[in-house]
Design a protein around this motif. Structure first.
Motif, PDB file in Angstrom:
ATOM      1  N   THR A  35      95.875  -9.292  84.243  1.00  0.00           N
ATOM      2  CA  THR A  35      95.522 -10.709  84.176  1.00  0.00           C
ATOM      3  C   THR A  35      96.626 -11.520  84.860  1.00  0.00           C
ATOM      4  N   LYS A  36      96.384 -12.795  85.073  1.00  0.00           N
ATOM      5  CA  LYS A  36      97.422 -13.635  85.685  1.00  0.00           C
ATOM      6  C   LYS A  36      98.636 -13.769  84.780  1.00  0.00           C
ATOM      7  N   GLU A  37      98.456 -13.470  83.468  1.00  0.00           N
ATOM      8  CA  GLU A  37      99.579 -13.487  82.527  1.00  0.00           C
ATOM      9  C   GLU A  37     100.309 -12.148  82.472  1.00  0.00           C
ATOM     10  N   GLY A  38      99.785 -11.148  83.184  1.00  0.00           N
ATOM     11  CA  GLY A  38     100.451  -9.854  83.245  1.00  0.00           C
ATOM     12  C   GLY A  38      99.937  -8.799  82.281  1.00  0.00           C
ATOM     13  N   TRP A  39      98.856  -9.076  81.568  1.00  0.00           N
ATOM     14  CA  TRP A  39      98.273  -8.093  80.652  1.00  0.00           C
ATOM     15  C   TRP A  39      97.278  -7.212  81.391  1.00  0.00           C
ATOM     16  N   LEU A  40      97.140  -5.971  80.925  1.00  0.00           N
ATOM     17  CA  LEU A  40      96.139  -5.084  81.517  1.00  0.00           C
ATOM     18  C   LEU A  40      94.738  -5.633  81.286  1.00  0.00           C
ATOM     19  N   ASN A  41      93.888  -5.469  82.274  1.00  0.00           N
ATOM     20  CA  ASN A  41      92.476  -5.807  82.135  1.00  0.00           C
ATOM     21  C   ASN A  41      91.698  -4.579  81.702  1.00  0.00           C
ATOM     22  N   ILE A  42      90.557  -4.786  81.105  1.00  0.00           N
ATOM     23  CA  ILE A  42      89.678  -3.683  80.714  1.00  0.00           C
ATOM     24  C   ILE A  42      88.995  -3.143  81.961  1.00  0.00           C
ATOM     25  N   GLY A  43      89.105  -1.854  82.171  1.00  0.00           N
ATOM     26  CA  GLY A  43      88.479  -1.202  83.311  1.00  0.00           C
ATOM     27  C   GLY A  43      89.313  -0.025  83.785  1.00  0.00           C
ATOM     28  N   LEU A  44      88.704   0.831  84.566  1.00  0.00           N
ATOM     29  CA  LEU A  44      89.427   1.965  85.138  1.00  0.00           C
ATOM     30  C   LEU A  44      90.118   1.584  86.431  1.00  0.00           C
ATOM     31  N   ALA A  52      83.537  -1.301  78.894  1.00  0.00           N
ATOM     32  CA  ALA A  52      84.103  -1.262  77.546  1.00  0.00           C
ATOM     33  C   ALA A  52      83.020  -1.150  76.478  1.00  0.00           C
ATOM     34  N   ASP A  53      83.380  -0.501  75.387  1.00  0.00           N
ATOM     35  CA  ASP A  53      82.552  -0.517  74.189  1.00  0.00           C
ATOM     36  C   ASP A  53      82.906  -1.758  73.388  1.00  0.00           C
ATOM     37  N   PHE A  54      82.102  -2.085  72.397  1.00  0.00           N
ATOM     38  CA  PHE A  54      82.294  -3.324  71.644  1.00  0.00           C
ATOM     39  C   PHE A  54      83.645  -3.386  70.930  1.00  0.00           C
ATOM     40  N   TYR A  55      84.238  -2.253  70.637  1.00  0.00           N
ATOM     41  CA  TYR A  55      85.489  -2.234  69.881  1.00  0.00           C
ATOM     42  C   TYR A  55      86.731  -2.240  70.775  1.00  0.00           C
ATOM     43  N   SER A  60      93.735  -2.276  72.837  1.00  0.00           N
ATOM     44  CA  SER A  60      93.291  -0.892  72.980  1.00  0.00           C
ATOM     45  C   SER A  60      93.817  -0.271  74.265  1.00  0.00           C
ATOM     46  N   LEU A  61      93.950  -1.083  75.276  1.00  0.00           N
ATOM     47  CA  LEU A  61      94.409  -0.571  76.565  1.00  0.00           C
ATOM     48  C   LEU A  61      95.812   0.001  76.465  1.00  0.00           C
ATOM     49  N   TYR A  62      96.612  -0.553  75.586  1.00  0.00           N
ATOM     50  CA  TYR A  62      97.998  -0.111  75.475  1.00  0.00           C
ATOM     51  C   TYR A  62      98.135   1.190  74.681  1.00  0.00           C
ATOM     52  N   LEU A  63      97.073   1.622  74.011  1.00  0.00           N
ATOM     53  CA  LEU A  63      97.094   2.949  73.392  1.00  0.00           C
ATOM     54  C   LEU A  63      97.199   4.018  74.475  1.00  0.00           C
ATOM     55  N   CYS A  64      96.724   3.685  75.647  1.00  0.00           N
ATOM     56  CA  CYS A  64      96.801   4.613  76.774  1.00  0.00           C
ATOM     57  C   CYS A  64      98.221   4.771  77.291  1.00  0.00           C
ATOM     58  N   ALA A  65      99.143   3.986  76.782  1.00  0.00           N
ATOM     59  CA  ALA A  65     100.535   4.089  77.220  1.00  0.00           C
ATOM     60  C   ALA A  65     101.136   5.450  76.872  1.00  0.00           C
ATOM     61  N   ALA A  66     100.469   6.223  76.037  1.00  0.00           N
ATOM     62  CA  ALA A  66     100.947   7.575  75.726  1.00  0.00           C
ATOM     63  C   ALA A  66     101.065   8.433  76.990  1.00  0.00           C
ATOM     64  N   ILE A  67     100.379   8.037  78.050  1.00  0.00           N
ATOM     65  CA  ILE A  67     100.474   8.766  79.312  1.00  0.00           C
ATOM     66  C   ILE A  67     101.909   8.758  79.842  1.00  0.00           C
ATOM     67  N   PHE A  68     102.727   7.800  79.367  1.00  0.00           N
ATOM     68  CA  PHE A  68     104.103   7.696  79.832  1.00  0.00           C
ATOM     69  C   PHE A  68     105.097   8.499  78.986  1.00  0.00           C
ATOM     70  N   LEU A  69     104.647   9.169  77.935  1.00  0.00           N
ATOM     71  CA  LEU A  69     105.557   9.951  77.100  1.00  0.00           C
ATOM     72  C   LEU A  69     106.384  10.972  77.879  1.00  0.00           C
ATOM     73  N   PRO A  70     105.821  11.643  78.882  1.00  0.00           N
ATOM     74  CA  PRO A  70     106.645  12.604  79.623  1.00  0.00           C
ATOM     75  C   PRO A  70     107.867  11.982  80.301  1.00  0.00           C
ATOM     76  N   LEU A  71     107.900  10.667  80.454  1.00  0.00           N
ATOM     77  CA  LEU A  71     109.080  10.036  81.052  1.00  0.00           C
ATOM     78  C   LEU A  71     110.330  10.288  80.220  1.00  0.00           C
ATOM     79  N   GLY A  72     110.149  10.623  78.949  1.00  0.00           N
ATOM     80  CA  GLY A  72     111.283  10.910  78.082  1.00  0.00           C
ATOM     81  C   GLY A  72     111.797  12.339  78.196  1.00  0.00           C
ATOM     82  N   LEU A  73     111.119  13.163  78.962  1.00  0.00           N
ATOM     83  CA  LEU A  73     111.551  14.552  79.134  1.00  0.00           C
ATOM     84  C   LEU A  73     112.670  14.628  80.170  1.00  0.00           C
TER      85      LEU A  73
END
Length: 107
Positions: A35-44, A52-55, A60-73
């Motif tokens: 978004t113009k405020e810097g937040w992730l938008n819904i979409g691939l 998106a589903d109704f929920y 919810s988009l930031y739950l996907c941040a787990a993809i960055f866990l390997p950065l700690g390795l």
């Protein structure tokens, strides 16, 4: 699974790393990914609200941040140090033979 070092034998760390890198690059390069405020938008790939589903919410988009866990390795971890390798979709779309992906029982 990279963080836990629990890849199944059928998945090589370099294969997973290159696939996750491609997903990150493709997802975040979209002109309307944020978004113009810097937040992730819904979409691939950018703003795709009908995907998106109704929920699904911005949080919810930031739950996907787990993809960055390997950065700690550490850089010596096989996730980072093993050679890059094609993942299933690359193999399929370049005419290579590949084993089918299947659900894993990780218990």
């Amino acid at each position: 699974m990279a963080w836990r070092r629990q890849f199944p034998e059928s998945l090589k760390p370099g294969q997973v790393r290159t696939a996750l890198t491609a997903v990150n690059q493709k997802t975040l390069e979209a002109p309307s990914a944020f978004t113009k405020e810097g937040w992730l938008n819904i979409g691939l790939y950018g703003y795709q609200p009908d995907a998106a589903d109704f929920y699904i919410t911005t949080g919810s988009l930031y739950l996907c941040a787990a993809i960055f866990l390997p950065l700690g390795l550490p850089e010596t971890d096989p996730f980072w140090s093993s050679p890059a390798a094609p993942w299933t979709a690359v193999k399929a779309w370049t005419g290579q033979d590949f084993p089918g992906d299947h659900a894993l029982d990780l218990h």
